[in-house]
Design a protein around this motif. Structure first.
Motif, mmCIF file in Angstrom:
data_model
loop_
_atom_site.group_PDB
_atom_site.id
_atom_site.type_symbol
_atom_site.label_atom_id
_atom_site.label_comp_id
_atom_site.label_asym_id
_atom_site.label_seq_id
_atom_site.Cartn_x
_atom_site.Cartn_y
_atom_site.Cartn_z
ATOM 1 N N PHE A 168 0.802 -1.219 0.000
ATOM 2 C CA PHE A 168 0.000 0.000 0.000
ATOM 3 C C PHE A 168 0.835 1.269 0.000
ATOM 4 N N GLY A 169 0.209 2.320 -0.518
ATOM 5 C CA GLY A 169 0.718 3.675 -0.403
ATOM 6 C C GLY A 169 -0.304 4.512 0.345
ATOM 7 N N GLU A 170 -0.079 5.799 0.362
ATOM 8 C CA GLU A 170 -0.976 6.688 1.102
ATOM 9 C C GLU A 170 -2.394 6.665 0.541
ATOM 10 N N THR A 171 -2.525 6.528 -0.773
ATOM 11 C CA THR A 171 -3.856 6.487 -1.372
ATOM 12 C C THR A 171 -4.666 5.316 -0.829
ATOM 13 N N THR A 172 -4.069 4.135 -0.781
ATOM 14 C CA THR A 172 -4.795 2.942 -0.351
ATOM 15 C C THR A 172 -5.156 2.990 1.125
ATOM 16 N N ILE A 173 -4.184 3.304 1.978
ATOM 17 C CA ILE A 173 -4.461 3.276 3.415
ATOM 18 C C ILE A 173 -5.415 4.407 3.818
ATOM 19 N N VAL B 114 1.913 6.740 -12.423
ATOM 20 C CA VAL B 114 2.170 5.553 -11.610
ATOM 21 C C VAL B 114 1.118 5.436 -10.510
ATOM 22 N N LEU B 115 0.782 6.556 -9.901
ATOM 23 C CA LEU B 115 -0.260 6.563 -8.874
ATOM 24 C C LEU B 115 -1.596 6.108 -9.447
ATOM 25 N N ALA B 116 -1.865 6.463 -10.698
ATOM 26 C CA ALA B 116 -3.143 6.084 -11.310
ATOM 27 C C ALA B 116 -3.349 4.573 -11.279
ATOM 28 N N ASP B 117 -2.261 3.808 -11.340
ATOM 29 C CA ASP B 117 -2.376 2.351 -11.263
ATOM 30 C C ASP B 117 -2.833 1.912 -9.877
ATOM 31 N N GLU B 118 -2.312 2.559 -8.827
ATOM 32 C CA GLU B 118 -2.761 2.235 -7.469
ATOM 33 C C GLU B 118 -4.243 2.560 -7.305
ATOM 34 N N VAL B 119 -4.679 3.660 -7.900
ATOM 35 C CA VAL B 119 -6.095 4.041 -7.827
ATOM 36 C C VAL B 119 -6.963 2.989 -8.517
#
Length: 278
Positions: free
Chosen positions: A138-143, A163-168
């Motif tokens: 996880f990163g800040e977006t997920t947690i 790169v963040l868009a992939d986590e989203v």
């Protein structure tokens, strides 16, 4: 369409994911390009607020979520906005979230620690080398999205690099991404013209208002597995009740309550950051 009418929105505003920001010289107060980066952050934030206001949102609570959390000036933000400012907040980037919000927005967010192409990547602090919750890297977006989900609040929109868009996308909630730049390395990116980024925000807000977006939730019990950058960081982080050392630089924590788990993570990374030997 949205399953709820949007009247009140919570906004967590970071800086590393803002268009044009790629260096410590941008993100750290007192450095050469900080004032420009602060103003650019304000411009992107104001764009989002203005676009939601056009669609009937009446109230915005903005949490300054970058570094010392003293980057935004209330007199520079649109009317109808209140600002949570200052450093010592129990829930940090999520301070002030409650069930009274119809949705949340994350502005200027960045990729999680360990991604070579994510601009200024980290997870809350540079003390974290790798972090998982329930097996999810996880990163800040997920947690933070899980924190909102605990309050039944969907994260409507997240902005940052590609790169963040992939986590989203991995949240699988319908949350919209605004790409502000394309990552090249941790300290370089291909920036877009501000007018193009403004267009991305306008399109994303329109899509939010026409979409079904769900809160992001994790299943209890919650299990943190964290690797820190130095062994002595674990020595100090073990002061958090319930933590267990699992390796020279790693530890774990488990609990049935998400907010308790989230706060344990904040405490671990704060203690670890303060223990670094120079």
């Amino acid at each position: 369409m949205m399953n709820r009418k949007l009247k009140k929105i919570y906004i967590s505003c970071d800086m590393e994911g803002i268009n044009g920001v790629c260096s410590d010289r941008h993100r750290e107060m007192g450095n050469l390009f900080y004032e420009w980066a602060r103003q650019q952050t304000t411009r992107e934030l104001s764009t989002v607020i203005s676009e939601f206001k056009k669609r009937g949102v009446e109230e915005f609570v903005v949490n300054d979520s970058h570094d010392y959390m003293l980057n935004l000036h209330i007199d520079e933000l649109p009317e109808g906005t209140s600002l949570i400012s200052g450093t010592h907040k129990t829930d940090s980037m999520m301070e002030g979230v409650d069930a009274g919000f119809d949705g949340a927005v994350f502005i200027g967010y960045h990729g999680r620690c360990g991604l070579h192409r994510a601009v200024l990547s980290h997870t809350y602090s540079d003390s974290i080398y790798h972090a998982e919750i329930n097996g999810i890297w996880f990163g800040e977006t997920t947690i933070n999205a899980a924190y909102c989900g605990e309050k039944d609040i969907p994260v409507l929109l997240v902005s940052g690099d590609d790169v963040l868009a992939d986590e989203v996308r991995r949240l699988a909630t319908g949350t919209k991404s605004v790409i502000t730049k394309y990552g090249i390395s941790r300290s370089a990116g291909r920036m877009l013209h501000p007018a193009q980024v403004t267009g991305h925000y306008q399109k994303a807000v329109e899509e939010v208002c026409q979409s079904e977006i769900k809160p992001f939730r994790l299943e209890s019990p919650y299990h943190l597995a964290i690797t820190l950058r130095e062994p002595q960081m674990v020595d100090i982080a073990l002061r958090v009740p319930g933590t267990v050392r699992t390796g020279e630089s790693s530890l774990e924590f488990s609990h049935n309550d998400y907010i308790t788990t989230y706060r344990a993570f904040l405490a671990i990374q704060t203690l670890a950051s303060g223990s670094y030997l120079k």
